[in-house]
Each structure stands twice: as structure tokens, then as C-alpha cells.
Design a protein around this motif. Structure first.
Motif, PDB file in Angstrom:
ATOM      1  N   GLU A 254      24.723   9.613  30.396  1.00 49.96           N
ATOM      2  CA  GLU A 254      24.496  10.283  31.557  1.00 49.96           C
ATOM      3  C   GLU A 254      24.822   9.556  32.830  1.00 49.96           C
ATOM      4  N   LEU A 284      28.263  14.204  27.636  1.00 51.11           N
ATOM      5  CA  LEU A 284      27.375  15.266  28.279  1.00 51.11           C
ATOM      6  C   LEU A 284      27.314  16.555  27.553  1.00 51.11           C
ATOM      7  N   TRP A 293      19.238  16.930  23.830  1.00 47.94           N
ATOM      8  CA  TRP A 293      18.701  17.493  25.248  1.00 47.94           C
ATOM      9  C   TRP A 293      17.639  18.458  25.030  1.00 47.94           C
ATOM     10  N   ARG A 300      21.139  19.604  31.888  1.00 47.61           N
ATOM     11  CA  ARG A 300      22.284  19.319  31.237  1.00 47.61           C
ATOM     12  C   ARG A 300      23.662  19.925  32.025  1.00 47.61           C
TER      13      ARG A 300
END
Length: 863
Positions: A254, A284, A293, A300
Motif C-alpha cells: 500500500e 492493491l 484484505w 481498499r
């Protein structure tokens, strides 16, 4: 480390700088070396005295604040006695050890935190800022840094653990002080300390943490000083971890995306843009990152959108070359998957809409960039995928599963009804007085959700079912089937213009039309003007009687002006593009509007020039609406068999709802409808007066219980609801939850028939619903049509007459009689009868000079 930066203005604490102890500390620091603080007995004494001066002053401020507002009673009742003993009896830890020095620093830092929090909240309250200078608050932070630094100096070199912990604390304190005006150079100290810690080898996990912290310090410094050297140091450090498959490295990936995008934002360049887009794509948003995630896909998605916004600030998408444009489009494809992960099938209802509220206008953005770099057909596909996520995911629990292998189909047919039932039960039950049962039922829900997800994953392992219960992948060829009975026009407003997509037929492709006169801002203004006009018009005398055609000129002019703008800038260009000519009656073709954004709240069907003999939309076409192309196609499935069956009509009404205006004409409306519908077709409501009332008793009260409607609902092919309607949104909730829309409903005798109630119902023979209630098609959230009409269509109704804003009680009988007379003229039913009959009723109201607020509210949705 330059210790002078720990003093300087640090002890310039207003009147408190006059204190001899504080002046002694400042003088001693000014004579210290640039690498360490010389810890002399004199400095120790001065620090000790300064500590008590600052401590006593800070406690005084905290006690003062705790008396001002109930929000800060913990300072007086909890925090002060436990964390901060009385200033007159307080004995601080010894300064002979590094531990004692460190503890004093932590106490001072904690005082700073609590006082600054209170002063931030009450920053305009003179009672907080006047009695004690705010500089004392900062003074506690500055002094905390001195104690912290000396604690580090006194820590034994062999004690790596304590030294590391105290360095961490020093970094936290410096980071806090760097936020204060004039102390931005503390960012350099933070970078230096972080870099120093990298020189001490540790086990791999701690080593990575130190690298991440160093990178974070460089990024913070860049954000203030904008020196690209910081970014150029960050990128190679993180690149070595970028392709590691472990989820633990998510923060590294990130941050690398951040660095890449910021480098492009500052320097530009084709290569930097390529790297930035690729970083977002692969590090990502790519599906390979889904598991790491977990339940943070909303974070996100927001991160991806913010990074794209950073790129667009440097180079607008319209100025990008085709190669970068296509790469950009891939990013939007990946982002459009995430709302479906954010609202998984079978998710708790109270979590669904709040999450989806964070992705508003994502579909329109994707649509816009597809028009730039691909085709109108792909733009339509992306728009369809990004809207109506709530209904798409909710409806999936009612899938048939018949095409799955029998052993999986049977298990899903058992699990999904149980899951749907528990979701609704958990959301709608008040558990305030039965928390133990709530925990038990919640455990059952969670285990059922887990079982469902496990089954879905098992299905996805089968060939051909890889996308089972994941994000849909609509193809234009199937979406275009919505235009079987007439053109569908999609409208998407932009900053400078509006894009209209015309789908003329299932085989015609998508035709792109740019409407240059209407932008988001202008459309928003029209929406506000229409809302204001409708409010004022309802308050004027014209809305009190059929016989009065007089109204307030300025009010009427405002409504006419807004409808004329819609006609000139939106509707007429579309009519011209379609090549339609004026016609009357059934010679006019049908046309379906598929609006997005603020277009969802303006009456396109009513657009026209009503000054003299001007043209209007109704002169050329008969308008209907659809939430999406897929929704219209779904409404047409199995329609013929339903039309051929015997009708069953559910009439529900309420004339007198507590705390709301009486609706005397509801009785006339129900009586008029009962004269038209064969008596054997009307569903009895368990002895309710509505089911047994004489058609002559127009003045009698009519009311229906919620439970009677719920019980009769599955039998109905036609539902007529005549009552007050209430559409809610996040603004109606103290917490701002978008799920407040689920409490929208129809006001009946003993409560509201809400969207939440309707989500639990099904009507397998459903065809038509007449919602003679206010705001029954009012939008609550852009891109997610969570309104009463959409809820009826979720239950299976294919055609719905509804209102966009408040309707007048006088008009219900006239409109209802016109529609049912036409609908029951012959058998089987013809879906076209409904929109043409509604159009005729509205024309009659216009002919009598009634204002648009009375007739433009009526709209038709569906087949």
C-alpha cells in the motif's frame, strides 16, 4: 541527534516561561552538545522542578475542563484520580534511573494528549482557552521529549529491548510535536532515529517493522517538504517486498502505491505514470490480493480511488494516451468487483448499505472512462455492474440452484432460506432486554453464514461455476435484451455535460449522445429548484381543490422553467436522435429512461415547454423508468404465464394515521377501484373493514393492519396501497446509517409496512403494484435505489405506478380509476395498458390547469 531542537521554543510557554525552574532547563539545554544532552545535577534539579510546575498547571486545566461539560466528567471522576494523582500530593518516579525518567516523560505526554483533545473539541469555548494559556499544554509535550531523550541516554547499550522501546516512544513524541507550527523540522529527527534503528540487526519480523517505520517517516517528511529524494529512497526499499505473497506485507504494498503515485503527481512523466498505474493494479486491487484484505475491501476501494484522484490532479484522464487509458480502465474493472466483496451474499443488512454508501458515483466514473478509452457498449457494461449492488446481492439468496449438482443444490436450498430468515430476524428484533438470546441467535447466524460461504466456495471449484455468488460479469448482448419493447435511454451527468446512451433494440448496439447543456452542477440546481417548487406549490391554494386553476405566478413559473430546461437540454435531443414525430394515443412509442445520479430525482417524463402551445415529452413518447437494464430484463421473465392467470387483487388503505394528515379521499379511491375490479378477484383481509366495506360507504374510514397485508401478500398479482408513504435516508438517522432506508414504509393502521418487511416476502404471481402514497419512488442513495418501488419489484412485481414526491389526496381516485378501467377492459392483461392509462390521466390533470407538482409526481417503472 541535535538535542537543541528539543528545546529552543519548547519552553516558551507564555507566562510559565517566567518560572525559574523552566528557565534553568532551557538555559542548560542551550549549552548542551549537538549529539547529547549534558545531564548535570543542575539540569536534573531544574527538570525536577519544571516537571512539578507543568504537572500542577496541567492538572488545574484538566479539573477546570471536567467541570465544563458532561463529556469530560471522566477527567474528574475517572481519569484524574487514577492516572493523575492530586497535584499537591503527587510524588513522581525517581530520576536516578532511565525507567523513572521514561515514566515521567510518559506522564507528561499523557497530560498533553488529554488537554489537547479537550481543547480541540472546545476550541471555540473561551471558558477553556481563557483561564489557562494553551502554551502550558505544549510545554508538557516539550518537557516530555527532554525526559525521554535523557532516558535513552541513560539506557545501558546492552539493553536492546529497553532502548528500542524508548526510541519508539521518542519517535511518537516527535511525530506529535511535528504537527505543531514551527516544529516541522522534527520530521528530520524522526527520519534520523528510524534510520539509526536499522543499523541494529534483529529477527526478520522486527527488521521489517523497522523498515516500515523508516519508510513511514520518509513519507511523512515528503508530505511536508515535497523532496522527491525521500520517495526515491522509499521505492527500492519496498520493492523487494512487493511480490511477497504473504498478507502481512499489505502495508508495504500500500505504501509503495502511495510513493509511486506521489512521485508521478510531483514529477509527471510517462514512466512514472506507468509505474503508478501498475502499482495500484498489481499491489492493491488485483484479485490475488483479495484474501489479505479480508473485510477491509471498503478501505481498499477508498485507497484506490484516492490514489487515482492524485494521478488525475497531475494529468486528467482525457489527456492520457490510449495505452495509459486502457490500463486505467483495467483499474476501474478491478474496483467494480469490490462492492460485491463489501456486500457479500448473506451479509447482515445493517452492514450492507453503510458500506455501499462509500462507493457512490464509482459506476459513473467507470462509465466515463470506458467512453474515453473503449466503447459505449463496454461503458454500459461497467455502469450496470456498479449499480444496484444491494438488490443484486440480496436477490441471490432466492436463486433456484437447480442447475447445480444435486448434492450441492439440496444443501443450498436448505441453508439459504435459513440464512435469509436469520438476517431479517436479527435486524428487525429489539434485543435490548434479551441480550443472552441475542448472543445465541447471533452465533447461529454466523455459523449459517459460514456454512453458506463454504458451500459457495465448493461450487466455485466446479468447472463453469468459477464466478458463483461473486461479482456479476454482464455482457452488452444480454443487457440489450431490455430494449425488446422499445428504446432504453441511459443518462449520466458529468462535470461539463451529460452522456446519453441509447439502446434502440437488442441488436442495435449502443449509441452515444453528448448533451452539452446539462452538467452535474446544473442538474443539481434543477433538482433543488424542483424540490423547492413542489414544497411551495403544495402550500399554495391551487392544491386545495380540483376547481381552482389559479396559483402563485412565481411558484408556477419556477416549476415550468425547470421542466422546460429538462425538455430543451435533455429530452428533446434524445427524441430528435430517435427520429420520433408527434403522435397521439397508442401511436406513440414507449420509451424507458434509465437515469443515474441526480437524474434519478427529476421527472424526465414530465419535461416540456408548457408556455402556450409548446412541445413536451408526452407528445412523442409514453415514458417508463427502470433502475437498470438488467432489472427491466428480469421483470420480463415468465411474464406471459402471469398475465394469463386469474388476477388476485390486494387492496390496502389507511385514511387516518396517527400524527399525520388525514386522507379522506382514500375511501373514495378504494370505492372507485372496487367498482371496476370483479369482486371475486379481491383478496379478503381477515374480516378487516376494507374487505367488507360497501362501495357506497365512501366517507367511511378505511384501514388495514400490517400483518393482514403480510399474510395476503403471497397470493396477490395486483397490490394497491393507498396511504401515507415515508422514504428515509441517512439524514434521518442519528448515526447517519444508510440502512435507515430499510425503515421506509407505508403507514397502515398499527404501524408501517417497511422495506424490511417486504424483503421477507415474495409474490410468485405478482404483476402490478399501484403505490398511491407519497415519495414511493424517491431516491435515498445514489446508485442504490433503496426505495419503496424497488422493494415491490424485489418481491416480484413487474410494473409499478409510484410517486416521486408528495401526492395530493384529491388526485388518487382519478388516477387509480383511469388505470384500473383500462387494465380490466379485457383479458389477459396488457402491460402497455398501465403506462398509457397513466399518461392519459396526467394529461387530464394538465388540461384542467393543475400545476406540475400535482401531476408530474406520478411515474411508471417496469415493463
Amino acid at each position: 541527534m541535535d538535542c537543541t531542537s528539543l528545546s529552543g521554543p519548547m519552553l516558551a510557554c507564555g507566562t510559565h516561561s517566567d518560572d525559574p525552574a523552566i528557565r534553568s532547563v532551557e538555559e542548560a539545554l542551550s549549552h548542551s552538545s549537538s549529539s547529547n544532552i549534558e545531564y548535570t545535577p543542575a539540569l536534573e534539579k531544574a527538570m525536577d522542578d519544571s516537571y512539578y510546575v507543568v504537572y500542577k498547571g496541567a492538572i488545574h486545566i484538566l479539573r477546570h475542563i471536567s467541570r465544563l461539560h458532561v463529556m469530560f466528567t471522566p477527567f474528574g471522576g475517572l481519569i484524574l484520580p487514577h492516572l493523575f494523582p492530586d497535584s499537591d500530593t503527587h510524588i513522581a518516579p525517581s530520576m536516578d534511573t532511565a525507567k523513572g525518567l521514561s515514566e515521567r516523560g510518559q506522564t507528561l505526554a499523557s497530560l498533553y494528549k488529554h488537554i489537547s483533545t479537550a481543547q480541540t473539541i472546545f476550541r471555540t469555548n473561551e471558558q477553556v482557552t481563557a483561564p489557562e494559556p494553551s502554551e502550558l499544554c505544549e510545554c508538557s509535550l516539550h518537557l516530555a521529549l527532554v525526559f525521554s531523550q535523557i532516558a535513552i541516554q541513560k539506557t545501558e547499550p546492552s539493553d536492546d529491548s529497553d532502548r528500542s522501546r524508548r526510541l519508539d516512544r521518542q519517535i511518537e513524541l516527535l511525530s506529535e510535536r511535528a504537527k505543531l507550527p514551527g516544529f516541522e523540522t522534527d520530521l528530520n529527527l524522526i527520519v534520523a532515529i528510524c534510520k539509526e534503528t536499522l543499523a541494529h540487526p534483529l529477527e526478520e519480523t522486527h527488521s521489517l517493522q523497522r523498515i516500515q517505520r523508516y519508510v513511514k517517516s520518509l513519507l511523512s517528511r515528503f508530505n511536508f517538504f515535497h523532496d522527491t529524494a525521500d520517495l526515491e529512497e522509499i521505492i527500492p526499499l519496498l520493492q523487494q517486498y512487493a511480490d511477497d505473497p504473504t498478507g502481512e506485507l499489505r502495508n508495504c504494498r500500500e505504501t509503495l502505491c502511495d510513493a509511486r503515485c506521489k512521485l508521478f503527481s510531483l514529477c509527471g512523466g510517462a514512466d512514472n505514470l506507468t509505474f503508478a498505474i501498475a502499482a495500484i493494479q498489481h499491489l492493491l486491487l488485483a484479485p490475488i490480493r483479495d484474501k489479505e484484505w479480508r473485510n477491509l475491501d471498503h478501505v481498499r476501494l477508498q485507497k484506490g480511488r484516492s490514489l487515482l484522484a492524485l494521478i488525475f490532479e497531475k494529468q486528467p484522464a482525457a489527456e492520457m494516451d490510449q495505452q495509459h487509458g486502457i490500463a486505467l480502465l483495467e483499474l476501474y474493472r478491478e474496483m467494480l468487483r469490490l462492492p460485491y466483496r463489501m456486500m457479500r451474499v448473506g451479509m447482515d443488512l445493517h452492514l450492507s448499505l453503510p458500506r455501499l454508501s462509500r462507493v457512490q458515483e464509482l459506476a459513473s466514473e467507470a462509465f466515463e472512462y470506458a467512453l474515453l478509452f473503449s466503447s459505449p457498449e463496454e461503458a454500459v457494461e461497467m455502469l450496470e455492474k456498479g449499480r444496484d449492488v444491494f438488490w443484486t446481492q440480496t436477490l441471490r439468496l432466492r436463486s433456484s440452484f437447480d442447475d447445480l449438482p444435486p448434492h450441492l443444490a439440496e444443501r443450498l436450498k436448505i441453508v439459504t432460506p435459513k440464512l435469509e430468515s436469520y438476517i431479517h430476524m436479527m435486524y428487525s428484533t429489539n434485543w435490548e432486554h434479551d441480550l443472552d438470546r441475542y448472543k445465541q441467535e447471533l452465533d447461529v447466524l454466523r455459523s449459517t453464514q459460514k456454512e453458506f460461504q463454504s458451500l459457495a466456495e465448493e461450487v466455485r471449484q466446479l468447472e463453469g461455476y468459477e464466478r458463483f455468488m461473486t461479482d456479476p460479469d454482464p455482457h452488452f448482448s444480454s443487457l440489450a435484451m431490455a430494449a425488446q419493447k422499445g428504446p432504453v435511454v441511459i443518462l449520466v451527468a458529468r462535470e461539463t455535460c451529460t452522456d446519453a446512451i441509447i439502446v434502440r433494440s437488442p441488436t442495435s448496439g449502443a449509441e452515444h449522445l453528448v448533451l452539452g447543456g446539462i452538467s452535474i452542477k446544473r442538474l443539481s440546481d434543477i433538482f433543488i429548484q424542483m424540490k423547492d417548487y413542489n414544497t411551495r406549490s403544495r402550500e399554495s391554494p391551487v392544491d386545495t381543490s380540483y376547481d381552482s386553476a389559479d396559483d402563485i405566478p412565481s411558484v408556477r413559473a419556477g416549476g415550468d422553467r425547470s421542466l422546460n430546461i429538462l425538455w430543451q437540454e435533455v429530452v428533446r435531443p434524445v427524441i430528435n436522435a430517435l427520429g420520433y414525430q408527434k403522435a397521439v394515443g397508442r401511436d406513440r412509442p414507449r420509451l424507458w429512461w434509465c437515469p443515474t445520479g441526480h437524474f434519478m430525482s427529476v421527472p424526465l417524463h414530465a419535461a416540456g415547454d408548457y408556455r402556450g402551445n409548446g412541445d413536451c415529452c408526452s407528445d412523442y413518447v409514453v415514458s417508463s423508468y427502470t433502475r437498470s437494464l438488467q432489472a427491466l430484463s428480469n421483470a420480463r421473465q415468465n411474464l406471459e404465464s402471469i398475465l394469463a392467470s386469474d388476477p388476485r387483487v390486494l387492496l390496502a388503505a389507511e385514511t387516518n394515521t396517527s400524527n399525520l394528515t388525514p386522507l379522506p379521499n382514500v375511501a373514495k379511491e378504494i370505492a372507485a377501484v372496487k367498482l371496476i375490479i370483479p369482486s371475486h378477484a379481491i383478496i379478503s383481509l381477515g374480516g378487516d373493514e376494507l374487505g367488507s366495506a360497501s362501495v357506497d360507504s365512501e366517507e367511511a374510514g378505511h384501514s388495514t393492519r400490517v400483518q393482514d397485508v403480510v399474510e395476503a401478500f403471497p397470493q396477490a398479482s395486483i397490490v394497491h396501497l393507498a396511504c401515507h408513504g415515508i422514504q428515509r435516508d441517512a439524514s434521518d438517522s442519528a448515526t447517519g446509517y444508510a440502512s435507515e432506508a430499510l425503515t421506509s414504509g407505508f403507514c397502515l393502521r398499527d404501524g408501517n409496512l417497511t422495506i424490511l418487511n417486504l424483503l421477507r416476502l415474495g409474490a410468485p404471481r405478482a404483476f402490478f403494484a399501484f403505490l398511491s402514497a407519497c415519495e414511493s419512488v424517491k431516491e435515498a442513495q445514489l446508485d442504490e435505489s433503496v426505495h419503496l418501488t424497488a422493494a415491490l419489484m424485489f418481491c416480484g412485481f413487474r410494473s409499478v405506478v409510484a410517486t416521486m414526491w408528495s401526492m395530493d389526496d384529491l388526485d388518487g381516485p382519478e388516477v387509480a380509476e383511469a388505470i384500473y378501467t383500462e387494465l380490466f377492459r379485457g383479458s389477459p392483461f396488457n402491460p402497455d395498458d398501465i403506462p398509457y392509462a397513466l399518461d392519459a390521466a396526467v394529461k387530464g390533470m394538465r388540461a384542467r390547469g393543475l400545476p406540475p407538482s400535482r401531476w408530474a409526481t406520478y411515474s411508471h417503472m417496469g415493463v
